[in-house]
Write an enzyme that holds these catalytic residues in place. Structure first.
Site, PDB file in Angstrom:
ATOM      1  N   GLU A   1       0.852  -1.185   0.000  1.00 12.88           N
ATOM      2  CA  GLU A   1       0.000   0.000   0.000  1.00 12.88           C
ATOM      3  C   GLU A   1       0.891   1.239   0.000  1.00 12.88           C
ATOM      4  OE1 GLU A   1      -3.389   2.091   2.897  1.00 12.88           O
ATOM      5  OE2 GLU A   1      -2.122   0.463   3.645  1.00 12.88           O
TER       6      GLU A   1
ATOM      7  N   GLU B   1      -8.736   9.230   6.726  1.00 13.89           N
ATOM      8  CA  GLU B   1      -8.646   8.319   7.859  1.00 13.89           C
ATOM      9  C   GLU B   1      -8.857   9.136   9.129  1.00 13.89           C
ATOM     10  OE1 GLU B   1      -5.705   4.670   6.651  1.00 13.89           O
ATOM     11  OE2 GLU B   1      -4.756   6.495   7.403  1.00 13.89           O
TER      12      GLU B   1
END
Length: 377
Positions: A157, A240
């Site tokens: 990622e 996030e």
């Protein structure tokens, strides 16, 4: 019997009033339709499609508290973000908009997964709206895997942090700095227990930006966290949050992946070339990183390059990215990798390395590209 002028004016007046009423009704219906076009999603993993080509997902996984997003045609807004989680752990969610495949949910018409070696460019654009009364990051996620998988967790990622608010940090530890796509970034590397994570953190908030995803993918390849035969499976832009988050919004998003042009084989270095070298450093006691940009200032394309320079006495290279650099000290040569061997007239590429030093730190005094001396910036 013909109508009088008075009756004709009255008829025209009634007709005009009718047209005005119909126009007002149409405007009302259009406004109502636009208002109804916004979709509210509160389901934990609820999602919807926008523009017929992207998926917007709520994606709440770190808390049982309610999170809702309002989805419009160009993006989404977090309208409710209850609860909080500890800032030294994982965030509570990742509401996002994406192109590609995420846990078998694929965006309409996507050409992802696509093998990295087949991708010539992956232009994207993103615009964020921020709030101050929350703890969060605004992250652009790039997912890579050895297989063309459309489900589950990918191997690597890449996170590009456009902004962060509060006492949070990426996975792992900071391993240096780098210039990518023309911007300076802190570089973090680590593993979250499920996949490798390579993060690029902006030193100050970026509200909107257009860039090529492949610039960051190549960083992962050069640092050994991916290979050219791996696959790009999705790109995602969102937030996030750890605490609160209501009001955060992705105002606009676009993504495309151009295949068929690939990076191919750069071939062998091809003759003299006019050049300019920019050599930026970050130095601390006993160690340093160098970010090197090589620009083709000539009129002919460079097909494969070797940049030669001499490291000052006491310096030794411990790791490198974006080029193969050898030996580790003295007279060294940096050679292109498969993806960055071609330099068009006016074009440039970058590589970097980390090293140690003793005594007084100094920069190399000169550089040659394929045997031709370069100017320095």
């Amino acid at each position: 019997m013909r109508p009088s002028k008075h009756h004709a004016r009255r008829a025209r007046g009634l007709f005009g009033a009718l047209l005005t009423f119909l126009a007002a009704l149409a405007a009302l219906l259009t406004t109502t339709s636009a208002a109804q076009a916004a979709t509210t999603i509160c389901e934990q993993y609820g999602s919807t499609t926008v523009q017929g080509r992207y998926v917007v997902q709520n994606n709440r996984w770190g808390t049982s508290e309610t999170q809702c997003i309002s989805v419009g045609d160009s993006g989404f807004t977090i309208t409710q973000a209850d609860g909080s989680v500890a800032t030294n752990g994982a965030p509570k969610s990742y509401p996002s908009i994406f192109n590609g495949c995420h846990y078998t949910n694929c965006s309409p018409g996507t050409n992802l997964p696509a093998q990295l070696s087949s991708i010539s460019s992956a232009p994207t654009s993103i615009s964020y709206s921020y709030v101050s009364n929350a703890v969060y990051d605004a992250a652009y996620d790039i997912w890579l895997d050895p297989t063309a998988r459309k489900d589950g967790v990918n191997r690597t990622e890449i996170m590009v942090w456009f902004n962060k608010v509060g006492p949070i940090q990426p996975v792992g530890s900071q391993v240096g700095t780098a210039t990518v796509a023309g911007r300076q970034w802190q570089v973090w590397s680590g593993n979250n227990g499920s996949n490798d994570v390579l993060s690029f953190v902006a030193p100050s908030a970026i509200g909107s930006w257009s860039f090529d995803v492949m610039d960051f993918v190549r960083q992962a390849v050069s640092r050994g966290l991916a290979q050219n035969n791996w696959y790009l499976t999705s790109v995602q832009a969102g937030f996030e949050p750890w605490q609160n988050g209501a009001g955060l919004a992705v105002s606009s998003f676009s993504s495309s992946v151009n295949t068929g042009g690939g990076s191919g084989d750069p071939g062998t270095p091809g003759g003299p070339a006019a050049c300019r070298v920019t050599y930026g450093t970050n130095v601390w006691q006993g160690g340093f990183t160098a970010d090197v940009t090589v620009a083709n200032t000539g009129s002919a394309q460079v097909n494969g390059w070797k940049l030669a320079f001499a490291l000052p006495s006491g310096q030794q290279i411990t790791s490198a990215w974006g080029a193969t650099v050898s030996p580790s000290s003295g007279a060294v040569t940096a050679s292109n990798l498969a993806y960055n061997g071609q330099l068009a007239p006016g074009g440039q590429t970058s590589f970097g390395f980390q090293g140690t030093y003793s005594g007084t730190f100094a920069k190399p005094s000169g550089f040659t590209l394929n045997g031709t001396a370069c100017t320095t910036a």
